[in-house]
Design a protein around this motif. Structure first.
Motif, PDB file in Angstrom:
ATOM      1  N   PHE A  13     -20.916 -22.201  19.722  1.00  0.00           N
ATOM      2  CA  PHE A  13     -22.364 -22.018  20.318  1.00  0.00           C
ATOM      3  C   PHE A  13     -23.336 -21.225  19.453  1.00  0.00           C
ATOM      4  O   PHE A  13     -22.630 -20.316  18.607  1.00  0.00           O
ATOM      5  CB  PHE A  13     -22.221 -20.850  21.573  1.00  0.00           C
ATOM      6  N   VAL A  14     -24.375 -21.465  19.307  1.00  0.00           N
ATOM      7  CA  VAL A  14     -25.394 -20.829  18.516  1.00  0.00           C
ATOM      8  C   VAL A  14     -26.660 -20.347  19.535  1.00  0.00           C
ATOM      9  O   VAL A  14     -27.010 -21.014  20.151  1.00  0.00           O
ATOM     10  CB  VAL A  14     -26.068 -21.722  17.381  1.00  0.00           C
ATOM     11  N   GLY A  15     -26.566 -19.053  19.532  1.00  0.00           N
ATOM     12  CA  GLY A  15     -27.423 -18.315  20.445  1.00  0.00           C
ATOM     13  C   GLY A  15     -28.416 -17.039  19.712  1.00  0.00           C
ATOM     14  O   GLY A  15     -28.361 -17.057  18.368  1.00  0.00           O
ATOM     15  N   ARG A  16     -28.910 -16.118  20.601  1.00  0.00           N
ATOM     16  CA  ARG A  16     -29.681 -15.109  19.963  1.00  0.00           C
ATOM     17  C   ARG A  16     -29.045 -13.708  20.594  1.00  0.00           C
ATOM     18  O   ARG A  16     -29.611 -12.943  19.830  1.00  0.00           O
ATOM     19  CB  ARG A  16     -31.150 -15.286  20.161  1.00  0.00           C
ATOM     20  N   SER A  17     -28.215 -13.763  21.371  1.00  0.00           N
ATOM     21  CA  SER A  17     -27.550 -12.534  21.790  1.00  0.00           C
ATOM     22  C   SER A  17     -26.310 -12.665  22.322  1.00  0.00           C
ATOM     23  O   SER A  17     -25.760 -13.502  22.635  1.00  0.00           O
ATOM     24  CB  SER A  17     -28.665 -11.872  23.011  1.00  0.00           C
ATOM     25  N   HIS A  18     -25.617 -11.471  22.374  1.00  0.00           N
ATOM     26  CA  HIS A  18     -24.238 -11.353  23.246  1.00  0.00           C
ATOM     27  C   HIS A  18     -24.289 -11.960  24.503  1.00  0.00           C
ATOM     28  O   HIS A  18     -23.308 -12.872  24.702  1.00  0.00           O
ATOM     29  CB  HIS A  18     -23.704  -9.854  22.979  1.00  0.00           C
ATOM     30  N   GLU A  19     -25.410 -11.452  25.221  1.00  0.00           N
ATOM     31  CA  GLU A  19     -25.260 -11.886  26.557  1.00  0.00           C
ATOM     32  C   GLU A  19     -25.628 -13.448  26.731  1.00  0.00           C
ATOM     33  O   GLU A  19     -25.001 -14.153  27.770  1.00  0.00           O
ATOM     34  CB  GLU A  19     -26.513 -11.297  27.242  1.00  0.00           C
ATOM     35  N   GLU A  20     -26.259 -14.077  25.896  1.00  0.00           N
ATOM     36  CA  GLU A  20     -26.563 -15.537  26.036  1.00  0.00           C
ATOM     37  C   GLU A  20     -25.141 -16.276  25.386  1.00  0.00           C
ATOM     38  O   GLU A  20     -25.039 -17.365  26.152  1.00  0.00           O
ATOM     39  CB  GLU A  20     -27.617 -15.874  24.916  1.00  0.00           C
ATOM     40  N   ILE A  21     -24.440 -15.708  24.703  1.00  0.00           N
ATOM     41  CA  ILE A  21     -23.137 -16.506  24.178  1.00  0.00           C
ATOM     42  C   ILE A  21     -22.113 -16.459  25.259  1.00  0.00           C
ATOM     43  O   ILE A  21     -21.612 -17.309  25.699  1.00  0.00           O
ATOM     44  CB  ILE A  21     -22.714 -15.830  23.060  1.00  0.00           C
ATOM     45  N   VAL A  22     -22.047 -15.227  26.171  1.00  0.00           N
ATOM     46  CA  VAL A  22     -21.345 -15.001  27.274  1.00  0.00           C
ATOM     47  C   VAL A  22     -21.657 -16.110  28.459  1.00  0.00           C
ATOM     48  O   VAL A  22     -20.771 -16.770  29.021  1.00  0.00           O
ATOM     49  CB  VAL A  22     -21.393 -13.602  27.943  1.00  0.00           C
ATOM     50  N   GLY A  23     -23.122 -16.338  28.483  1.00  0.00           N
ATOM     51  CA  GLY A  23     -23.495 -17.318  29.686  1.00  0.00           C
ATOM     52  C   GLY A  23     -23.150 -18.580  29.068  1.00  0.00           C
ATOM     53  O   GLY A  23     -22.737 -19.361  29.905  1.00  0.00           O
ATOM     54  N   PHE A  24     -23.199 -19.167  27.998  1.00  0.00           N
ATOM     55  CA  PHE A  24     -22.834 -20.474  27.543  1.00  0.00           C
ATOM     56  C   PHE A  24     -21.459 -20.631  27.651  1.00  0.00           C
ATOM     57  O   PHE A  24     -21.015 -21.663  28.326  1.00  0.00           O
ATOM     58  CB  PHE A  24     -23.068 -20.446  25.873  1.00  0.00           C
ATOM     59  N   ARG A  25     -20.579 -19.582  27.258  1.00  0.00           N
ATOM     60  CA  ARG A  25     -19.160 -19.844  27.720  1.00  0.00           C
ATOM     61  C   ARG A  25     -18.929 -19.992  29.221  1.00  0.00           C
ATOM     62  O   ARG A  25     -17.938 -20.598  29.484  1.00  0.00           O
ATOM     63  CB  ARG A  25     -18.322 -18.622  27.123  1.00  0.00           C
ATOM     64  N   GLU A  26     -19.299 -19.158  30.093  1.00  0.00           N
ATOM     65  CA  GLU A  26     -19.358 -19.175  31.665  1.00  0.00           C
ATOM     66  C   GLU A  26     -19.388 -20.340  31.786  1.00  0.00           C
ATOM     67  O   GLU A  26     -18.722 -21.114  32.797  1.00  0.00           O
ATOM     68  CB  GLU A  26     -19.790 -17.863  32.017  1.00  0.00           C
ATOM     69  N   GLU A  45     -16.804 -13.082  14.873  1.00  0.00           N
ATOM     70  CA  GLU A  45     -17.901 -12.703  15.740  1.00  0.00           C
ATOM     71  C   GLU A  45     -18.966 -12.910  14.518  1.00  0.00           C
ATOM     72  O   GLU A  45     -18.849 -12.060  13.575  1.00  0.00           O
ATOM     73  CB  GLU A  45     -17.771 -11.323  16.270  1.00  0.00           C
ATOM     74  N   VAL A  46     -20.024 -13.504  14.641  1.00  0.00           N
ATOM     75  CA  VAL A  46     -20.725 -13.865  13.658  1.00  0.00           C
ATOM     76  C   VAL A  46     -22.257 -13.843  14.113  1.00  0.00           C
ATOM     77  O   VAL A  46     -22.728 -14.746  14.807  1.00  0.00           O
ATOM     78  CB  VAL A  46     -20.763 -15.273  12.903  1.00  0.00           C
ATOM     79  N   GLU A  47     -22.907 -12.810  13.376  1.00  0.00           N
ATOM     80  CA  GLU A  47     -24.489 -12.695  13.648  1.00  0.00           C
ATOM     81  C   GLU A  47     -25.081 -12.982  12.360  1.00  0.00           C
ATOM     82  O   GLU A  47     -24.840 -12.093  11.482  1.00  0.00           O
ATOM     83  CB  GLU A  47     -24.881 -11.538  14.329  1.00  0.00           C
ATOM     84  N   CYS A  48     -25.828 -14.169  12.280  1.00  0.00           N
ATOM     85  CA  CYS A  48     -26.128 -14.496  10.850  1.00  0.00           C
ATOM     86  C   CYS A  48     -27.585 -14.320  10.674  1.00  0.00           C
ATOM     87  O   CYS A  48     -28.388 -14.384  11.892  1.00  0.00           O
ATOM     88  CB  CYS A  48     -26.097 -15.952  10.738  1.00  0.00           C
ATOM     89  N   GLY A  49     -28.176 -14.413   9.545  1.00  0.00           N
ATOM     90  CA  GLY A  49     -29.353 -14.183   9.400  1.00  0.00           C
ATOM     91  C   GLY A  49     -30.060 -14.677   7.932  1.00  0.00           C
ATOM     92  O   GLY A  49     -29.143 -15.194   7.378  1.00  0.00           O
ATOM     93  N   ALA A  50     -31.178 -14.642   7.379  1.00  0.00           N
ATOM     94  CA  ALA A  50     -31.464 -14.809   6.213  1.00  0.00           C
ATOM     95  C   ALA A  50     -30.893 -13.683   5.218  1.00  0.00           C
ATOM     96  O   ALA A  50     -31.038 -12.643   5.038  1.00  0.00           O
ATOM     97  CB  ALA A  50     -32.885 -14.845   5.881  1.00  0.00           C
ATOM     98  N   THR A  51     -29.618 -14.260   4.469  1.00  0.00           N
ATOM     99  CA  THR A  51     -29.001 -13.497   3.478  1.00  0.00           C
ATOM    100  C   THR A  51     -29.677 -13.428   2.484  1.00  0.00           C
ATOM    101  O   THR A  51     -30.250 -14.279   1.995  1.00  0.00           O
ATOM    102  CB  THR A  51     -27.620 -14.171   3.551  1.00  0.00           C
TER     103      THR A  51
END
Length: 330
Positions: free
Chosen positions: A278-291, A10-16
């Protein structure tokens, strides 16, 4: 290339946050598939660092004898919100995608695929390939273009000489496949300011390369040993330097040629959630892509030459909500 981990992180990435000096990231080994799987060395994302500019994924593989490893056989799989960058040192791979592109991946030639709002593709080493060796990289797309149409670019960069810092030194060469370096500019369009190059150093060579001070940089070593600004790297290591570095000092202390992949870019100013392919912006978006992928949505299309039952299934989602990863503050 697909991330074929059955339990992807589970990866949420940003400007490190940039580190002081050179930070060394050691690769972890990941098998690509079944019992005869080819093993790759992954340095992005890791717990130490999630991104370098927009570069958000880096796999380094080979040299692998295809007869032993089984080569690359990645069936159709999805992508969203990213660009794939395929770069080979040796071998040949057949790329097919749902936008109708069928193209070989050849040594020294860049193939860049833009997923946009959704695409699927397959990657298979050709029957003629006996040795496979290269890198597979991903670029995160910024929000303003991540839902744009998908696309494909191909580019063959010229070889440019790199002088040694000593008048009689052996120096090296560079192929710039993204961005600008050493007077060479790649004919490739990216959504954010970036750099990608393959550098060869002769035995004993010492080179100093001027770079964009606003970029952060990563040096991925393909060969035995290298000194990056005096810090030792061994094969598979990724050396990271934050913004503010006006030049890179590379020294090959060995009696054999050295090869590195240089990655650079302006720090990516957006948080992204990356899971599986998948690269998205939220948990819900990733769930939707998978479905949508599991339902064979038109978002991802079809790849010619493959049956529906051959498509790569999505792994199960984690039992907890996709959450931010701890970012380096060094």
């Amino acid at each position: 290339m697909s991330n074929v981990d059955r339990t992807p992180e589970e990866v949420e990435c940003g400007a490190t946050a940039p580190s002081a000096g050179v930070e060394v990231i050691e690769a972890r080994e990941v098998p690509l598939g079944g019992p005869r799987a080819m093993t790759v060395r992954r340095t992005l994302p890791t717990h130490e660092r999630s991104m370098i500019g927009a570069w958000c994924f880096a796999d380094h593989y080979g040299p692998d004898e295809v007869d032993r490893s089984g080569g690359m056989n990645v069936p159709p799989h999805p992508h969203t919100g990213l660009q794939t960058v395929s770069w080979l040192f040796e071998g040949e791979i057949e790329h097919r995608d749902s936008a109708g592109v069928e193209a070989p991946v050849l040594p020294g030639e860049l193939n860049l695929m833009s997923a946009g709002s959704g695409i699927s593709h397959s990657e298979v080493s050709t029957p003629e390939t006996t040795m496979l060796h290269g890198v597979q990289l991903w670029l995160a797309l910024p929000d303003r273009v991540r839902n744009a149409h998908n696309g494909f670019q191909h580019y063959v960069p010229p070889v440019v000489e790199l002088p040694d810092v000593r008048p009689d030194g052996p120096g090296g060469t560079v192929k710039v496949f993204i961005g600008e370096l050493a007077g060479s500019s790649a004919e490739i369009t990216t959504a954010t300011p970036l750099l990608g190059a393959e550098i060869h150093l002769a035995p004993g060579a010492r080179v100093a390369i001027a770079v964009n001070e606003e970029f952060e940089h990563g040096v991925l070593l393909d060969t035995e040993r290298l000194l990056f600004d005096g810090v030792a790297l061994t094969r598979g290591d990724l050396g990271y330097a934050g913004p503010g570095l006006g030049g890179l000092r590379l020294h090959n202390p060995t009696d054999r040629p050295a090869r590195v992949i240089l990655l650079g870019g302006a720090p990516f100013g957006e948080d992204i959630v990356m899971w599986w392919n998948f690269v998205g912006r939220s948990h819900e978006e990733i769930v939707g892509f998978r479905e949508e992928w599991e339902a064979r949505s038109v978002r991802f299309g079809e790849v010619s030459g493959w049956r529906d039952d051959q498509y790569l299934p999505a792994p199960p989602l984690p039992t907890t909500r996709l959450k931010p990863r701890t970012r380096s503050t060094r």
